[in-house]
Every structure is written in structure tokens, then in C-alpha cells.
Design a protein around this motif. Structure first.
Motif, PDB file in Angstrom:
ATOM      1  N   LEU A  66       0.938  -1.370  -0.694  1.00 48.20           N
ATOM      2  CA  LEU A  66      -0.102   0.007   0.114  1.00 48.20           C
ATOM      3  C   LEU A  66       0.789   1.052   0.029  1.00 48.20           C
ATOM      4  CD1 LEU A  66      -2.508  -1.139   2.138  1.00 48.20           C
ATOM      5  CD2 LEU A  66      -2.513  -1.260   0.323  1.00 48.20           C
ATOM      6  N   ALA A  67       1.794   1.047   0.544  1.00 43.55           N
ATOM      7  CA  ALA A  67       2.934   2.255   0.527  1.00 43.55           C
ATOM      8  C   ALA A  67       3.643   2.340  -0.416  1.00 43.55           C
ATOM      9  CB  ALA A  67       3.449   2.373   2.362  1.00 43.55           C
ATOM     10  N   THR A  68       3.836   1.190  -0.902  1.00 48.29           N
ATOM     11  CA  THR A  68       5.288   1.247  -1.917  1.00 48.29           C
ATOM     12  C   THR A  68       4.670   0.755  -3.085  1.00 48.29           C
ATOM     13  OG1 THR A  68       5.994  -0.932  -1.575  1.00 48.29           O
ATOM     14  CG2 THR A  68       7.251   0.889  -0.115  1.00 48.29           C
ATOM     15  N   LEU A  69       4.018   0.065  -3.828  1.00 46.10           N
ATOM     16  CA  LEU A  69       3.152  -0.063  -4.477  1.00 46.10           C
ATOM     17  C   LEU A  69       3.306   1.055  -6.078  1.00 46.10           C
ATOM     18  CD1 LEU A  69       3.226  -2.739  -6.333  1.00 46.10           C
ATOM     19  CD2 LEU A  69       0.562  -3.094  -5.847  1.00 46.10           C
ATOM     20  N   PRO A  70       2.404   2.163  -5.098  1.00 51.12           N
ATOM     21  CA  PRO A  70       2.242   3.128  -5.688  1.00 51.12           C
ATOM     22  C   PRO A  70       3.487   3.655  -7.093  1.00 51.12           C
ATOM     23  CG  PRO A  70       1.302   3.564  -4.505  1.00 51.12           C
ATOM     24  CD  PRO A  70       2.302   2.357  -4.236  1.00 51.12           C
ATOM     25  N   LEU A  71       4.599   3.368  -6.193  1.00 51.77           N
ATOM     26  CA  LEU A  71       6.235   3.960  -6.686  1.00 51.77           C
ATOM     27  C   LEU A  71       6.278   3.049  -8.065  1.00 51.77           C
ATOM     28  CD1 LEU A  71       8.054   3.940  -3.634  1.00 51.77           C
ATOM     29  CD2 LEU A  71       7.982   5.931  -4.682  1.00 51.77           C
ATOM     30  N   LEU A  72       5.984   1.272  -8.150  1.00 55.70           N
ATOM     31  CA  LEU A  72       6.207   0.985  -9.362  1.00 55.70           C
ATOM     32  C   LEU A  72       4.953   1.265 -10.417  1.00 55.70           C
ATOM     33  CD1 LEU A  72       7.079  -1.290 -10.412  1.00 55.70           C
ATOM     34  CD2 LEU A  72       5.930  -2.627  -9.414  1.00 55.70           C
ATOM     35  N   PHE A  73       4.591   1.612  -9.507  1.00 55.37           N
ATOM     36  CA  PHE A  73       3.050   2.210 -10.574  1.00 55.37           C
ATOM     37  C   PHE A  73       3.865   3.238 -11.548  1.00 55.37           C
ATOM     38  CE2 PHE A  73      -0.661  -0.030  -8.290  1.00 55.37           C
ATOM     39  CZ  PHE A  73      -0.478  -1.682  -8.979  1.00 55.37           C
ATOM     40  N   ASN A  74       3.335   4.703 -10.529  1.00 54.97           N
ATOM     41  CA  ASN A  74       4.492   5.481 -11.133  1.00 54.97           C
ATOM     42  C   ASN A  74       5.656   5.703 -12.257  1.00 54.97           C
ATOM     43  OD1 ASN A  74       2.463   7.207  -9.651  1.00 54.97           O
ATOM     44  ND2 ASN A  74       3.487   7.664  -7.806  1.00 54.97           N
ATOM     45  N   ALA A  75       6.186   4.320 -11.620  1.00 55.75           N
ATOM     46  CA  ALA A  75       7.783   3.841 -12.827  1.00 55.75           C
ATOM     47  C   ALA A  75       7.212   3.673 -13.488  1.00 55.75           C
ATOM     48  CB  ALA A  75       8.594   2.966 -11.957  1.00 55.75           C
ATOM     49  N   ILE A  76       6.245   2.612 -13.842  1.00 59.58           N
ATOM     50  CA  ILE A  76       5.740   2.482 -15.145  1.00 59.58           C
ATOM     51  C   ILE A  76       4.786   3.299 -15.838  1.00 59.58           C
ATOM     52  CG2 ILE A  76       3.554   0.581 -16.459  1.00 59.58           C
ATOM     53  CD1 ILE A  76       4.510  -1.017 -14.205  1.00 59.58           C
ATOM     54  N   LEU A  77       3.912   3.953 -15.421  1.00 58.86           N
ATOM     55  CA  LEU A  77       3.270   4.840 -15.984  1.00 58.86           C
ATOM     56  C   LEU A  77       3.995   6.376 -16.707  1.00 58.86           C
ATOM     57  CD1 LEU A  77       0.410   5.433 -13.100  1.00 58.86           C
ATOM     58  CD2 LEU A  77      -0.319   4.462 -15.913  1.00 58.86           C
ATOM     59  N   THR A  78       4.879   6.633 -16.290  1.00 59.05           N
ATOM     60  CA  THR A  78       5.785   7.230 -16.756  1.00 59.05           C
ATOM     61  C   THR A  78       6.964   6.807 -17.653  1.00 59.05           C
ATOM     62  OG1 THR A  78       7.620   7.281 -14.906  1.00 59.05           O
ATOM     63  CG2 THR A  78       5.466   8.735 -14.287  1.00 59.05           C
TER      64      THR A  78
END
Length: 156
Positions: A141-153
Motif C-alpha cells: 500500500l505504501a510502495t506499490l504506487p512507486l512501481l505503478f508511477n515508474a511504469i506510468l511515466t
């Protein structure tokens, strides 16, 4: 390796998680050093703990996240940037005090101020080094957004 380097240099994004970052650092000759590589277990050991991190909040990789966060650390790397013109720390362990929130760690002073997440420019592309497992269990919940953001950008 040649094709992978060409992909990144042409504008691609390579994302490496946890100990796969050693592969990327070595074979792409990135200006980053894993400060825990080769350190004996008697000097540093963290078999699975939740550690405090500080995020660089004005970066697209941290979009939607607070400055203070956590990461699951399981015999993971920690980074020192060798060339600040080519690499940027997106998440760091605190400079002062222990990063430990839950679990245990021996030799935690080796983590102080070291990077947990690094973005490295390589040609027209980039390599994102996660010194932890962003998809790991409840911490995601704290770190998966970092991975999603890496993919999205990432650029197509």
C-alpha cells in the motif's frame, strides 16, 4: 545485455527490484554503488523488516505519496550515488537514527542517508533501481504506487 542497453539508451525504461539491481548496476555500468554488497552478516543483517524511508515528493515517481513512507527490506541493497548528474535518490533511509519500524536489523548505521530508490539517466532513457520489493505483501500500500508511477511515466 547489448540489446538491453540499446533499449534504455534509445529512451526505454528498465525497472529492477531488490537484488536484481546488482545486475543492472554491473552490466549497464551505472554510477551507483550497492553499499551492502559484500558486507558480512556479522556487520549488517536485516532478514525481513519494515524500514522508514523519506521520499523526494516533487518527483513523478512519488506522485500521490507523502514524504515519509516505509519499505520492506529483506537482505536488500542500499545505494550510494557516484555521479549526481546521472542519478537521483528518490527514496532514502533517514540520515539520523534508526530506520527500523518493525522487525530487527544489525548494523543499521550502514543505511543512514543511503538511497533506497534511485532513478538513473542512461542515454535518452532511464533505469529505476528499487532497493526493496515494492510489491511485497501489506507494505505494498505504501510502495506499490512507486512501481505503478515508474511504469506510468515510462516512455513508449
Amino acid at each position: 545485455m547489448t540489446a538491453l542497453r540499446e533499449f534504455v539508451e534509445a529512451g526505454g525504461t528498465l525497472i529492477a527490484l531488490n537484488n536484481a539491481t546488482n545486475f543492472a548496476i554491473d552490466y549497464l555500468r551505472l554510477p551507483v554503488r550497492n553499499v551492502l554488497r559484500g558486507v558480512a552478516n556479522k556487520d549488517f543483517y536485516c532478514p525481513g523488516s519494515i524500514l522508514r524511508t523519506e521520499l523526494l515528493v516533487d518527483n513523478p515517481l512519488t506522485f500521490g505519496l507523502e514524504r515519509e513512507s516505509i519499505a520492506w527490506f529483506e537482505q536488500s541493497p542500499a545505494f550510494e550515488i557516484v555521479d549526481a548528474n546521472a542519478a537521483k535518490a528518490i527514496a532514502k533511509y533517514p540520515e539520523n537514527g534508526s530506520a527500523l519500524l518493525s522487525g530487527w536489523v544489525l548494523g543499521d548505521q550502514r543505511l543512514r542517508g543511503k538511497a533506497a530508490l534511485v532513478e538513473v539517466k542512461l542515454g535518452k532513457g532511464r533505469v529505476i533501481l528499487f532497493g526493496f520489493r515494492p510489491q511485497y505483501r501489506g507494505q505494498s500500500l505504501a510502495t506499490l504506487p512507486l512501481l505503478f508511477n515508474a511504469i506510468l511515466t515510462s516512455t513508449p
